[in-house]
Design a protein around this motif. Structure first.
Motif, PDB file in Angstrom:
ATOM      1  N   VAL A 279       8.657  17.550 -30.524  1.00  0.00           N
ATOM      2  CA  VAL A 279       8.286  16.227 -30.002  1.00  0.00           C
ATOM      3  C   VAL A 279       7.094  16.460 -29.083  1.00  0.00           C
ATOM      4  O   VAL A 279       7.085  17.385 -28.280  1.00  0.00           O
ATOM      5  N   ALA A 280       6.067  15.637 -29.244  1.00  0.00           N
ATOM      6  CA  ALA A 280       4.848  15.831 -28.460  1.00  0.00           C
ATOM      7  C   ALA A 280       4.357  14.481 -27.949  1.00  0.00           C
ATOM      8  O   ALA A 280       4.698  13.431 -28.492  1.00  0.00           O
ATOM      9  N   ARG A 281       3.547  14.542 -26.878  1.00  0.00           N
ATOM     10  CA  ARG A 281       2.890  13.315 -26.440  1.00  0.00           C
ATOM     11  C   ARG A 281       1.647  13.167 -27.304  1.00  0.00           C
ATOM     12  O   ARG A 281       0.771  14.030 -27.325  1.00  0.00           O
ATOM     13  N   TYR A 282       1.599  12.061 -28.024  1.00  0.00           N
ATOM     14  CA  TYR A 282       0.516  11.867 -28.995  1.00  0.00           C
ATOM     15  C   TYR A 282      -0.724  11.312 -28.304  1.00  0.00           C
ATOM     16  O   TYR A 282      -1.845  11.479 -28.744  1.00  0.00           O
ATOM     17  N   GLY A 283      -0.505  10.651 -27.179  1.00  0.00           N
ATOM     18  CA  GLY A 283      -1.606  10.041 -26.413  1.00  0.00           C
ATOM     19  C   GLY A 283      -1.088   8.776 -25.775  1.00  0.00           C
ATOM     20  O   GLY A 283      -0.200   8.110 -26.326  1.00  0.00           O
ATOM     21  N   GLY A 284      -1.601   8.443 -24.565  1.00  0.00           N
ATOM     22  CA  GLY A 284      -1.185   7.210 -23.889  1.00  0.00           C
ATOM     23  C   GLY A 284       0.325   7.093 -23.823  1.00  0.00           C
ATOM     24  O   GLY A 284       1.017   7.992 -23.348  1.00  0.00           O
ATOM     25  N   GLU A 285       0.857   5.985 -24.329  1.00  0.00           N
ATOM     26  CA  GLU A 285       2.309   5.772 -24.300  1.00  0.00           C
ATOM     27  C   GLU A 285       2.916   6.010 -25.679  1.00  0.00           C
ATOM     28  O   GLU A 285       3.962   5.479 -26.025  1.00  0.00           O
ATOM     29  N   GLU A 286       2.248   6.840 -26.455  1.00  0.00           N
ATOM     30  CA  GLU A 286       2.736   7.165 -27.803  1.00  0.00           C
ATOM     31  C   GLU A 286       3.236   8.609 -27.893  1.00  0.00           C
ATOM     32  O   GLU A 286       2.636   9.513 -27.288  1.00  0.00           O
ATOM     33  N   PHE A 287       4.291   8.804 -28.644  1.00  0.00           N
ATOM     34  CA  PHE A 287       4.841  10.144 -28.865  1.00  0.00           C
ATOM     35  C   PHE A 287       4.940  10.390 -30.368  1.00  0.00           C
ATOM     36  O   PHE A 287       4.927   9.440 -31.166  1.00  0.00           O
ATOM     37  N   VAL A 288       5.029  11.663 -30.729  1.00  0.00           N
ATOM     38  CA  VAL A 288       5.149  11.989 -32.147  1.00  0.00           C
ATOM     39  C   VAL A 288       6.228  13.060 -32.326  1.00  0.00           C
ATOM     40  O   VAL A 288       6.393  13.934 -31.467  1.00  0.00           O
ATOM     41  N   VAL A 289       6.962  12.941 -33.403  1.00  0.00           N
ATOM     42  CA  VAL A 289       8.026  13.912 -33.694  1.00  0.00           C
ATOM     43  C   VAL A 289       7.793  14.466 -35.099  1.00  0.00           C
ATOM     44  O   VAL A 289       7.431  13.719 -36.013  1.00  0.00           O
ATOM     45  N   VAL A 290       7.970  15.775 -35.262  1.00  0.00           N
ATOM     46  CA  VAL A 290       7.867  16.389 -36.590  1.00  0.00           C
ATOM     47  C   VAL A 290       9.226  16.997 -36.921  1.00  0.00           C
ATOM     48  O   VAL A 290       9.770  17.773 -36.128  1.00  0.00           O
ATOM     49  N   LEU A 291       9.766  16.612 -38.050  1.00  0.00           N
ATOM     50  CA  LEU A 291      11.081  17.123 -38.464  1.00  0.00           C
ATOM     51  C   LEU A 291      10.935  17.823 -39.814  1.00  0.00           C
ATOM     52  O   LEU A 291      10.382  17.253 -40.754  1.00  0.00           O
ATOM     53  N   TYR A 292      11.447  19.012 -39.888  1.00  0.00           N
ATOM     54  CA  TYR A 292      11.308  19.835 -41.083  1.00  0.00           C
ATOM     55  C   TYR A 292      12.625  19.844 -41.850  1.00  0.00           C
ATOM     56  O   TYR A 292      13.694  19.850 -41.238  1.00  0.00           O
ATOM     57  N   GLN A 293      12.526  19.835 -43.152  1.00  0.00           N
ATOM     58  CA  GLN A 293      13.699  20.011 -44.019  1.00  0.00           C
ATOM     59  C   GLN A 293      14.800  18.983 -43.759  1.00  0.00           C
ATOM     60  O   GLN A 293      15.966  19.326 -43.599  1.00  0.00           O
ATOM     61  N   MET A 294      14.412  17.703 -43.690  1.00  0.00           N
ATOM     62  CA  MET A 294      15.395  16.617 -43.542  1.00  0.00           C
ATOM     63  C   MET A 294      15.018  15.552 -44.544  1.00  0.00           C
ATOM     64  O   MET A 294      13.825  15.281 -44.718  1.00  0.00           O
ATOM     65  N   THR A 295      15.985  14.955 -45.191  1.00  0.00           N
ATOM     66  CA  THR A 295      15.632  13.875 -46.114  1.00  0.00           C
ATOM     67  C   THR A 295      15.143  12.682 -45.292  1.00  0.00           C
ATOM     68  O   THR A 295      15.376  12.616 -44.075  1.00  0.00           O
TER      69      THR A 295
END
Ligand SMILES: Nc1nc2c(ncn2[C@@H]2O[C@H](COP(=O)(O)OP(=O)(O)OP(=O)(O)O)[C@@H](O)[C@H]2O)c(=O)[nH]1
Length: 372
Positions: A279-295
Motif C-alpha cells: 500500500v502506498a501514498r499515490y499522491g495528495g489524498e489518494e492511495f494505491v494498493v497492489v495485490l499479487y496472486q488474488m482473483t
C-alpha cells in the motif's frame, strides 16, 4: 507490506552476518599460512607427529568454519540474531581459537626461550590478523582472542619467573588494545550501515503517512507486473481516494487534514496481511494498493474490507454524506502478459474509482481486464 521510515534491524543484522561470512576465505588462508610457518619453524626441534596432528586440527577447524560460512552466505536474512546460526558461529570461532591457544599447553613447555618467544609472537600475529575479519561481531572476536591468548597468559603467570610475568602483562595489554580497536571499528561499521539503510528507507517512504511513496510504488509495481506475467498469475491494483477531502480541509483546517490522512493510511496499512502486498501514498489524498496472486473477486473483497476499516475509524466529517470520513475505491485485475502495458491496469483502476465517485462515493467499483 507498507514500508516504514525506520531502519529495519534485520537489514543491518543481515549485513553484519554477510560481512562475517564474506571474509571467511581470507581467514582460512591466513590461518593456514600462520600454522604452516609455525610448523616449519618448529619442525627441527619438536616431535613431528605432534606438530602434524596440530596442523591437521588447524586445517579441520578453519575448514569447518569456511564450509559453514560458505553454506550460509546466501542465508543471512535472519542476521546475527538468528539463534542457531549465532551459536554455531560462536562454537566454530571458539574451536578455531582454542586450536591455537592449546599450543601454550602442549608446545610451549617443551621449547627453549627463543622458540617460546616465536610461539608467543605467532599467537599475537594470529589474533591481531583476525581482527579485520570480525569487525561485524566484536564479541565473537573477543571470544576468539581469549581462546588464542588466555591459555598462554595463564601458562606464563604460572611459570613463576619475572620475564614470564612481564610477557603475560604485555599480552594482556596487547589483547586490551585489540579489543578496543575491534569495538571502535565495529562502531564505524554500524554507523555506515545505519546511514546506508536510513537513507534507503527515507528515499522510499512518504514523510507524512510513513507508507511507501509513489516512487516505491512505481518500482514495485513494475517488478510485480513482470513477476505476475512470468507466472501467468493475476495482479490487482486498487486506487483509493478520501471522499470530499477538500471540504474536510476547508472545515477542519489543513493540519487536521494531515492527521486524517495519517489515520486513513494507518488503517489501510493494517489491512495488508500478506508480506508481498503493497500500500502506498499515490499522491495528495489518494492511495494505491497492489495485490499479487488474488482473483478479482478476492481482491474486491479485500477492497471492501479496507472501505469498512476506514469507515470504522469513525473520524467525524460533517461535510461528508455519511457524517464520518469515507473512502471510494476503484480496482482492476488482470493476468499480465509481457507485451501488455502495465499502465493500462492502473488506468482501469482509475476508471473504476471514477465510477465509484459518480455512483455516490463510499463504495468499491471493480473492473476486470481480460488480456489476449
Ligand atoms: N491536509 C492535506 N490536504 C491535502 C494533502 N494533499 C492533498 N490535499 C488536499 O486534498 C484535497 C483533494 O480535493 P479534491 O481533489 O477536490 O477531491 P475531494 O474534495 O476529496 O472530492 P472527491 O474526491 O470528489 O470526493 C485538496 O483540497 C488538497 O489540498 C495533504 O498532504 N494534506
Amino acid at each position: 507490506m507498507a514500508m516504514l521510515a525506520v531502519i529495519n534491524p534485520h537489514n543491518v543484522s543481515a549485513q553484519q552476518l554477510a560481512q562475517l561470512h564474506r571474509y571467511a576465505g581470507i581467514g582460512f588462508l591466513a590461518n593456514l599460512t600462520n600454522a604452516l610457518i609455525l610448523t616449519l619453524f618448529l619442525w627441527s626441534i619438536t616431535d613431528h607427529i605432534r606438530l602434524l596432528l596440530w596442523l591437521a586440527t588447524v586445517v579441520a577447524a578453519s575448514g569447518a568454519r569456511l564450509a559453514y560460512a560458505h553454506a550460509h552466505r546466501r542465508n543471512v536474512r535472519g542476521g546475527l540474531a538468528g539463534g542457531n546460526q549465532s551459536l554455531m558461529m560462536l562454537s566454530l570461532t571458539a574451536i578455531n581459537g582454542l586450536v591455537w591457544g592449546s599450543t601454550a599447553l602442549f608446545l610451549h613447555p617443551a621449547l627453549t626461550e627463543p622458540y617460546q618467544l616465536f610461539l608467543i609472537f605467532m599467537l599475537s600475529i594470529t589474533s591481531a590478523g583476525a581482527l579485520p575479519l570480525y569487525i561485524a561481531a566484536p564479541a565473537t572476536y573477543l571470544l576468539y582472542l581469549s581462546c588464542v591468548l588466555v591459555p598462554m597468559i595463564l601458562v606464563l603467570l604460572l611459570g613463576s619467573d619475572s620475564v614470564g610475568y612481564l610477557m603475560a602483562l604485555m599480552l594482556v595489554i596487547f589483547s586490551g588494545t585489540l579489543a578496543i580497536t575491534a569495538w571502535t571499528m565495529h562502531h564505524g561499521l554500524m554507523e555506515s550501515l545505519h546511514k546506508y539503510f536510513g537513507y534507503q528507507s527515507l528515499a522510499s517512504v512518504d514523510g507524512l503517512t510513513q507508507l511507501a511513496n509513489r516512487r516505491t510504488f512505481d518500482e514495485t509495481y513494475r517488478d510485480e507486473w513482470n513477476r505476475a506475467a512470468r507466472a501467468s498469475l493475476p495482479l490487482s491494483v486498487i486506487l483509493i481516494d478520501i471522499d470530499n477531502f477538500k471540504k474536510y480541509n476547508d472545515h477542519y483546517g489543513h493540519q487536521e487534514g494531515d492527521t486524517c490522512l495519517r489515520e486513513v493510511a494507518n488503517a489501510l496499512g493494517r489491512c495488508m496481511r500478506r508480506s508481498g502486498d503493497l500500500v502506498a501514498r499515490y499522491g495528495g489524498e489518494e492511495f494505491v494498493v497492489v495485490l499479487y496472486q488474488m482473483t478479482g473477486d478476492e481482491a474486491a473483497r479485500y477492497a471492501e474490507q479496507m472501505r469498512e476499516a476506514v469507515a470504522g475509524l469513525g473520524l467525524v466529517h460533517e461535510r461528508n454524506e455519511a457524517g464520518h470520513v469515507t473512502i471510494s475505491l476503484g480496482g482492476a485485475t488482470c493476468i499480465p502478459h509481457s507485451r501488455d502495458n502495465p499502465d493500462d491496469l492502473v488506468r482501469a483502476a482509475d476508471d473504476a474509482l471514477y465510477r465509484a465517485k459518480e455512483a455516490g462515493r463510499d463504495q468499491v467499483c471493480w473492473k476486470s481486464i481480460l488480456t489476449t
